[in-house]
Design an enzyme around this catalytic site. Structure first.
Site, PDB file in Angstrom:
ATOM      1  N   SER A 204       0.843  -1.191   0.000  1.00 48.02           N
ATOM      2  CA  SER A 204       0.000   0.000   0.000  1.00 48.02           C
ATOM      3  C   SER A 204       0.881   1.245   0.000  1.00 48.02           C
ATOM      4  O   SER A 204       2.091   1.173   0.194  1.00 48.02           O
ATOM      5  CB  SER A 204      -0.954  -0.013   1.194  1.00 48.02           C
ATOM      6  N   CYS A 205       0.248   2.372  -0.238  1.00 49.96           N
ATOM      7  CA  CYS A 205       0.915   3.662  -0.336  1.00 49.96           C
ATOM      8  C   CYS A 205       1.882   3.853   0.836  1.00 49.96           C
ATOM      9  O   CYS A 205       1.511   3.557   1.967  1.00 49.96           O
ATOM     10  CB  CYS A 205      -0.141   4.768  -0.346  1.00 49.96           C
ATOM     11  N   PRO A 206       3.075   4.288   0.571  1.00 46.94           N
ATOM     12  CA  PRO A 206       3.640   4.799  -0.693  1.00 46.94           C
ATOM     13  C   PRO A 206       4.481   3.772  -1.451  1.00 46.94           C
ATOM     14  O   PRO A 206       5.139   4.105  -2.420  1.00 46.94           O
ATOM     15  CB  PRO A 206       4.543   5.935  -0.208  1.00 46.94           C
TER      16      PRO A 206
END
Length: 81
Positions: free
Chosen positions: A17-19
């Protein structure tokens, strides 16, 4: 889809997941030669806007396509020549 691009490398960031999808995409694109296309496979829906925004704000890369699949988001990023 992939037949339209001469894919030099595929980066699998599914589950990240981000980033991390953007961080790993930047690292992988740095290793490519000019004109080569990186295919990025992600499961994070946010990767659609994250990779788009990163490519738009980064000199030397071009987001050539994004494909929203049922379970996987595919991003095609070309390194400038």
């Amino acid at each position: 889809m992939s037949a339209e691009y001469d894919i030099a490398e595929t980066l699998d960031v599914k589950g990240a997941s981000c980033p991390m999808p953007v961080v790993k995409t930047k690292s992988a694109i740095d290793d490519l030669s000019g004109g080569e296309v990186l295919e990025v496979l992600a499961t994070d829906p946010g990767s659609m806007s994250d990779i788009d925004g990163w490519a738009a704000g980064t000199d030397g890369v071009e987001l050539v396509d994004q494909v929203e699949g049922e379970d996987v988001y595919r991003h095609y990023v070309r390194k400038a020549e």
